[in-house]
Design a protein around this motif. Structure first.
Motif, short mmCIF file in Angstrom:
data_model
loop_
_atom_site.label_atom_id
_atom_site.label_comp_id
_atom_site.label_asym_id
_atom_site.label_seq_id
_atom_site.Cartn_x
_atom_site.Cartn_y
_atom_site.Cartn_z
N LYS A 1 -35.83 -7.39 -48.11
CA LYS A 1 -35.76 -6.26 -46.83
C LYS A 1 -35.30 -7.12 -45.80
N ILE A 2 -34.20 -6.83 -45.15
CA ILE A 2 -33.64 -7.67 -44.03
C ILE A 2 -34.01 -6.94 -42.85
N ILE A 3 -34.40 -7.85 -41.92
CA ILE A 3 -34.98 -7.42 -40.69
C ILE A 3 -33.77 -7.52 -39.73
N LEU A 4 -33.53 -6.70 -39.07
CA LEU A 4 -32.44 -6.58 -37.98
C LEU A 4 -32.88 -6.36 -36.74
N ILE A 5 -33.11 -7.59 -36.02
CA ILE A 5 -33.25 -7.54 -34.55
C ILE A 5 -32.81 -8.65 -34.06
N ASN A 6 -32.25 -8.11 -32.79
CA ASN A 6 -31.94 -9.53 -31.90
C ASN A 6 -31.01 -10.43 -32.50
N ARG A 7 -31.21 -11.71 -32.61
CA ARG A 7 -30.37 -12.67 -33.08
C ARG A 7 -30.27 -13.01 -34.60
N GLN A 8 -31.20 -11.97 -35.26
CA GLN A 8 -31.12 -12.08 -36.81
C GLN A 8 -29.99 -11.01 -37.10
N PHE A 9 -29.33 -10.39 -36.32
CA PHE A 9 -28.31 -9.21 -36.76
C PHE A 9 -27.21 -10.24 -37.41
N LEU A 10 -26.64 -11.30 -36.88
CA LEU A 10 -25.30 -11.92 -37.44
C LEU A 10 -25.96 -12.68 -38.69
N LEU A 11 -27.11 -13.07 -38.69
CA LEU A 11 -27.67 -13.76 -39.97
C LEU A 11 -27.72 -12.76 -41.10
N ALA A 12 -28.22 -11.37 -40.57
CA ALA A 12 -28.26 -10.28 -41.77
C ALA A 12 -27.14 -10.00 -42.56
N ALA A 13 -26.06 -9.86 -41.39
CA ALA A 13 -24.52 -9.64 -41.72
C ALA A 13 -24.04 -10.52 -42.76
N GLU A 14 -24.32 -11.70 -42.70
CA GLU A 14 -23.89 -12.64 -43.57
C GLU A 14 -24.62 -12.49 -45.15
N LYS A 15 -25.91 -12.17 -44.96
CA LYS A 15 -26.88 -11.93 -45.98
C LYS A 15 -26.23 -10.86 -47.02
N ALA A 16 -26.08 -9.48 -45.99
CA ALA A 16 -25.55 -8.46 -46.43
C ALA A 16 -24.38 -8.53 -47.45
N GLU A 17 -23.20 -9.28 -46.70
CA GLU A 17 -21.93 -9.51 -47.31
C GLU A 17 -22.32 -10.42 -48.67
N ALA A 18 -23.03 -11.32 -48.58
CA ALA A 18 -23.10 -12.06 -49.82
C ALA A 18 -23.74 -11.18 -51.17
N PHE A 27 -25.28 0.46 -52.34
CA PHE A 27 -25.30 1.41 -51.17
C PHE A 27 -26.10 1.08 -50.28
N ILE A 28 -27.34 0.59 -50.61
CA ILE A 28 -28.30 0.31 -49.25
C ILE A 28 -27.88 -0.87 -48.64
N VAL A 29 -27.16 -1.74 -49.16
CA VAL A 29 -26.80 -2.97 -48.54
C VAL A 29 -25.55 -2.52 -47.59
N TRP A 30 -24.72 -1.68 -48.21
CA TRP A 30 -23.54 -1.28 -47.30
C TRP A 30 -24.30 -0.43 -46.07
N ASN A 31 -25.30 0.26 -46.29
CA ASN A 31 -25.96 0.89 -45.10
C ASN A 31 -26.38 -0.08 -44.17
N ILE A 32 -27.06 -1.44 -44.46
CA ILE A 32 -27.69 -2.32 -43.71
C ILE A 32 -26.57 -3.06 -42.98
N LEU A 33 -25.31 -3.25 -43.73
CA LEU A 33 -24.29 -3.89 -42.95
C LEU A 33 -23.80 -2.97 -41.91
N GLY A 34 -23.87 -1.55 -42.15
CA GLY A 34 -23.38 -0.76 -41.10
C GLY A 34 -24.33 -0.67 -40.03
N VAL A 35 -25.63 -0.85 -40.23
CA VAL A 35 -26.74 -0.81 -39.22
C VAL A 35 -26.25 -2.20 -38.21
N THR A 36 -26.09 -3.54 -39.04
CA THR A 36 -26.05 -4.49 -38.34
C THR A 36 -24.67 -4.55 -37.41
#
Length: 579
Positions: A1-18, A27-36
């Motif tokens: 589970k990727i935690i999407l808060i504050n400064r972690q957004f960009l890190l989350a995006a990198e992980k999602a893209e990977a 599809f869950i990852v695409w949704n996470i990237l959308g939230v990011t």
């Protein structure tokens, strides 16, 4: 589970893209990237990612809900409603989707559906503070003010630091007329969320209602400094500047609001009032048509027939006109029915039945009804107050006549017998309703005391309703007309007859002023510093009523000065009549 808060957004995006590189159908990852992307302000990327998630899994409720949130900010309400409903269809217990649906339905003006959606969210999660807050806003729009307060207070009890709920509570309390409590709620919201433009905007609205215009302007300017594209704040600032009589500045401010939001009905409407105060009736009445598109429209149009455009020939045609707004508006603008008749139209006028007897004196051939006519050959329809625009009214072309309504002859004689005292009779009225529009334009009955002491003057009360209890507290003579005065089914028939028996009428800006003017009777209307739009600024006369003189405040709320002038002029008038 990727935690999407504050400064972690960009890190989350990198992980999602990977992850997407390894699992392109995740599809869950695409949704996470959308939230990011959404949380970092990249809305177009968010839309693209959510749509990708949906294309992979068309039954993924979260992606529909999240896409709806992005498109809601872009004003695409129709599409957003479909997305939230789709999310709910897939996942019937989707609490956030119900709440989000309620919020967008509220913005769309679908109040009953909004209430239903918010209540569903609450039934699924009874401690859902945001749903209670949205429900309170919907209940306010429905006019259920006490229920709205309860819902808002419930939201605050569940989340004591909920700034938006305090802000919403302020708006509801303002609607209830609890201005001081509304200010307290706004200041509480501000303490919790000091950099929120909406909170400052609402504080400005409350301060304006309190009459603290300069403080209200300061609050509105603060809102604009925080959110420069805040069209609603520009609109409210325009109202404030108009209230100060700074019409040129107000016009420019309204134009800024309309640059940001070209189809903003409230700004168009308020600009129309500004132009009318300036005497530019052509611009004003054209813009005044936007009243029908306001969030709370001033006209509820039947729309059962073809709307007359002012150009289409109407000779031999049936034209259906319907009243709107107050009794004074009806009396002022009913004169335009005669212009329709001059064009050869058969006029059918929808108006309250109690007005029939008075208004029939305008023209016996006009047909009066109290409901929308169905299947009776109506060719065109129009609201009454669109007629000045349709007839291209200017200051020079106002259908101004000495009188266009009449009092009943037998009633005039009857009241003459009852008002047999040998005196200079002055009919007075000091207050309208307690509606917001009456704020500042009524005055206290005891201000007439000085006039009552003038030799031969008899003051006669034409007043009924709000403010009538003030009669119990005065210490000067006032003729009261009895319980049978205008106590029948017909409105104003006795008032019109009594006016005909008076030498002069002195009144605040009420329906009495319009009635006396329509009867062609000498009338002095006392106006607050910045009056209702129809009286314009700086004029002693009214182009709408030749028999009328206007007495204006030079300082806000200073009626004493106005009454000093009234007393002086009345003494001169009586002396002139005696000679």
């Amino acid at each position: 589970k990727i935690i999407l808060i504050n400064r972690q957004f960009l890190l989350a995006a990198e992980k999602a893209e990977a992850l997407i590189g390894k699992y392109p159908n995740a599809f869950i990852v695409w949704n996470i990237l959308g939230v990011t992307a959404y949380e970092t302000g990249k809305n177009e990327d968010a839309i693209k990612f959510y749509k990708k998630a949906i294309s992979i899994n068309s039954n993924y409720a979260y992606a529909y809900n999240n896409l709806g949130l992005v498109l809601k900010n872009q004003g695409k309400h129709t599409e957003v409603i479909k997305l939230f409903k789709r999310a709910i269809l897939i996942q019937p217990d989707f609490i956030n989707a119900y709440n989000n649906l309620g919020a967008v339905l509220l913005e769309k003006g679908k109040i009953n559906e909004a209430i239903e959606a918010c209540e569903k969210a609450i039934s699924l999660q009874p401690d859902y503070a945001e749903a209670y807050n949205n429900l309170s806003a919907a209940l306010l729009e429905k006019g259920k003010i006490n229920e709205a307060i309860e819902a808002c207070e419930k939201a605050i009890s569940l989340q004591p630091d909920y700034a938006k709920a305090y802000n919403n509570l302020s708006a509801i309390l303002l609607e209830k007329g609890k201005v001081n409590k509304a200010i307290e709620a706004s200041k509480k919201a501000l303490s919790l969320q000091p950099d929120d433009a909406e909170v400052y905007f609402n504080l400005g609205a409350v301060l304006l209602e309190k009459g603290k215009v300069n403080e209200a302007i300061e609050a509105c300017n603060k809102a604009l400094s925080l959110q420069p594209d805040y069209a609603e704040a520009y609109n409210k600032l325009g109202v404030m500047l108009t209230d100060l009589g700074k019409l040129e500045e107000a016009v420019e401010i309204y134009k800024k609001a309309l640059l940001l939001k070209p189809d903003y009905p409230e700004a168009h409407y308020n600009l129309s009032l500004c132009y009318n105060l300036k005497g530019d009736l052509q611009k004003s009445f054209k813009l005044y048509e936007w009243r029908q598109r306001k969030k709370k429209p001033l006209t509820v149009a039947p729309r059962d027939h073809l709307i007359w455009d002012g150009i289409e020939p109407i000779s031999g045609k049936k034209v259906f006109v319907y009243e709107e707004q107050g009794l004074g508006d009806t009396i002022q603008f009913v004169r335009y029915l005669l212009l329709l008749k001059q064009k050869g139209a058969e006029v059918i006028f929808k108006v309250k039945p109690e007005m029939y007897t008075l208004l029939k004196t305008l023209d016996n051939d006009i047909i009066f009804v109290d409901r929308d006519p169905k299947n009776n050959g109506i060719d065109f329809e129009t609201p009454l107050m669109s007629l000045p625009y349709l007839f291209n009214t200017t200051l020079k072309s106002i259908p101004s006549m000495t009188s266009y309504l009449s009092a009943d002859h037998n009633r005039i004689i009857s009241w003459k017998k009852r008002l047999a005292k040998d005196s200079f009779k002055v009919g007075i009225c000091w207050q309208g309703s307690k509606a917001k529009i009456d704020f500042g334009r009524s005055f206290q009955l005891n201000l007439f005391e000085g006039i009552s002491k003038l030799p031969s003057v008899e003051l006669i009360s034409l007043h009924k309703g709000e403010g009538e209890k003030q009669i119990e507290d005065i210490n000067f003579d006032l003729t009261i007309l009895g319980d049978d005065f205008d106590n029948g089914e017909d409105a104003f028939v006795d008032t019109a007859a009594v006016i005909a028996n008076c030498d002069l009428i002195i009144t605040s800006d009420t329906a009495i002023a319009h009635l006396a003017g329509a009867l062609g009777h000498p009338t002095w209307v006392l106006l607050k510093q910045i009056p209702d739009w129809r009286w314009m600024l700086g004029r002693k006369d009214s182009p709408w009523y030749p028999s009328m003189e206007l007495y204006r405040q030079t300082k806000r709320d200073n009626w004493e000065e106005v009454f000093k002038i009234i007393k002086k002029d009345l003494k001169s008038l009586i002396k002139l009549k005696e000679n």
